[in-house]
Design an enzyme around this catalytic site. Structure first.
Site, short mmCIF file in Angstrom:
data_model
loop_
_atom_site.label_atom_id
_atom_site.label_comp_id
_atom_site.label_asym_id
_atom_site.label_seq_id
_atom_site.Cartn_x
_atom_site.Cartn_y
_atom_site.Cartn_z
N GLU A 186 48.35 41.36 22.59
CA GLU A 186 48.47 42.35 23.67
C GLU A 186 47.28 43.30 23.69
O GLU A 186 46.77 43.64 24.75
CB GLU A 186 49.78 43.13 23.53
CG GLU A 186 51.00 42.36 23.98
CD GLU A 186 50.93 41.92 25.44
OE1 GLU A 186 50.36 42.66 26.26
OE2 GLU A 186 51.40 40.82 25.76
N TYR B 197 52.84 50.53 28.64
CA TYR B 197 52.88 49.09 28.93
C TYR B 197 52.89 48.27 27.64
O TYR B 197 53.76 47.41 27.45
CB TYR B 197 51.71 48.65 29.82
CG TYR B 197 51.55 47.16 29.74
CD1 TYR B 197 52.47 46.33 30.39
CD2 TYR B 197 50.57 46.57 28.96
CE1 TYR B 197 52.41 44.96 30.26
CE2 TYR B 197 50.49 45.19 28.83
CZ TYR B 197 51.41 44.39 29.48
OH TYR B 197 51.35 43.04 29.33
N ASP C 165 52.30 46.07 33.83
CA ASP C 165 50.84 46.19 33.83
C ASP C 165 50.36 45.95 35.26
O ASP C 165 51.18 45.81 36.20
CB ASP C 165 50.20 45.19 32.85
CG ASP C 165 50.39 43.75 33.29
OD1 ASP C 165 51.23 43.51 34.18
OD2 ASP C 165 49.69 42.87 32.76
#
Ligand code: SF4
Length: 366
Positions: free
Chosen positions: A45, A125, A143
């Site tokens: 991520e 996020y 996102d």
């Protein structure tokens, strides 16, 4: 008009994702269970913020080989961490990752979304994405891709980020119904591969009830954000070399290039004729290029100036043995000059006065 219930609209995403999902090294085969390696989810991520999947894959694999778990990353030298990130850009992410790994190695993973959101570098996020994909928590992760898909699906005029709280509330039942990890990844995949800025609606599993498509308004939703004005500057990018050493700025903890070694730069305002009897230092140059950052452009002219002796550098600058240069973390701009040093150059038609540059890099005489 109220939005239709999220499970009703988003259910077609689940079988579509099972069919098309890409085999990526951080994805678990089982979409129902918590991920066997939350750290791998976290690394992916952070790497995927601002960077394309195809670029991230080899970095992710090397990273996991070098720092296989939070403890290995927590114990790594900063230079090694930045070196492993070299070329990915936005180096703050590497420092955040190390800081988060340090916290997780010491205290374990947080037990809820609020705890994840307190870890360094995990905004709303990323915390929600890690919560959903690593731990199967029903935490809606929005996102840019998800905002774009949902703005079109629900025909939201204006900036969908202004409706973030409503969208999170709306999305939560679908996360419960379809599985947090499955739905989060499916939305990401749809935004990345089908509902792109220019959408491929003919391949979309949601096309049958996408309000923007039905209204013929996919081209205008969401509105394109205005870009901030960027500044530009023309710089000499200079590799001084003397006695087998090169001169570099040592890494600083803050700023755009924090954590990275850098060549000295000088505003390209001083132009003097090429080497003469009065200007005897051997100087090499190569064609320049423009380095583009988010809000800044640099027109760079690379130079290599070889001196007979090292001078005492100003604060923040260090002479580094040329043989150690390959092992140091450098940003893209500075890697490029490092690589040019191994290639033939040419004398510049115009070059700055080396004496003026040396004066700018030398410690003040006492
Ligand atoms: S139908 Fe088109 S605009 Fe609507 S969600 Fe699918 S790809 Fe996006």
């Amino acid at each position: 008009m109220p939005w239709p219930a999220s499970p009703e609209l988003l259910t077609p995403l689940a079988p579509w994702f099972e069919r098309v999902r890409r085999d990526l090294p951080w994805r678990a085969a089982d979409l129902e269970a918590p991920h066997p390696d939350p750290y791998a989810v976290l690394v992916s991520e952070l790497m995927l913020q601002q960077t394309q999947v195809a670029t991230v894959v080899p970095y992710f694999t090397r990273w996991l080989d070098e720092f296989p778990d939070p403890r290995a990353l927590a114990n790594a030298e900063d230079d090694a961490v930045h070196k492993a990130w070299e070329g990915l850009g936005y180096y703050r992410r590497a420092r955040f990752l190390k800081a988060t790994a340090t916290s997780v190695a010491a205290e374990g993973w947080p037990a809820d979304l609020a705890g994840l959101a307190k870890l360094p570098g995990l905004g709303p996020y990323t915390a929600a994405a890690v919560g959903a994909i690593a731990f199967q928590w029903p935490t809606p992760a929005l996102d840019g891709n998800a905002f774009r898909v949902l703005a079109r699906l629900l025909l939201i005029d204006g900036d969908p980020k202004d409706r973030a709280a409503d969208l999170r509330f709306w999305l939560a039942p679908a996360l419960g119904a379809l599985g947090p990890s499955r739905l989060t990844q499916a939305l990401m995949e749809l935004g990345a591969t089908v509902c792109r800025p220019s959408p491929a609606c003919e391949r979309c599993p949601l096309a049958g009830h996408c309000a923007a498509k039905l209204a013929g308004r996919t081209g205008e939703i969401p509105p394109v954000a205005k870009r901030a004005k960027s500044t530009s500057s023309a710089l000499w990018l200079v590799a001084f070399e003397a006695e087998g050493h090169v001169l570099l700025h040592a890494p600083t903890p803050k700023g755009l290039l924090a954590g990275l070694w850098r060549w000295p730069t000088f505003l390209a305002t001083v132009h003097l004729p090429q080497a003469t009897a009065q200007n005897p230092q051997p100087t090499r140059a190569w064609p320049g290029w423009t380095q583009v950052y988010t809000h800044r452009r640099e027109a760079l002219s690379p130079l290599h100036i070889v001196l007979a002796d090292r001078f005492t550098p100003a604060a923040g600058l260090r002479w580094v043995a040329r043989g150690e240069l390959q092992g140091l973390p450098l940003g893209k701009r500075d890697q490029r000059l490092r690589d040019l040093l191994d290639r033939p150059g040419q004398g510049p038609l115009e070059a700055p006065d080396p004496a003026a540059l040396i004066k700018a890099c030398a410690a003040p005489s006492v």
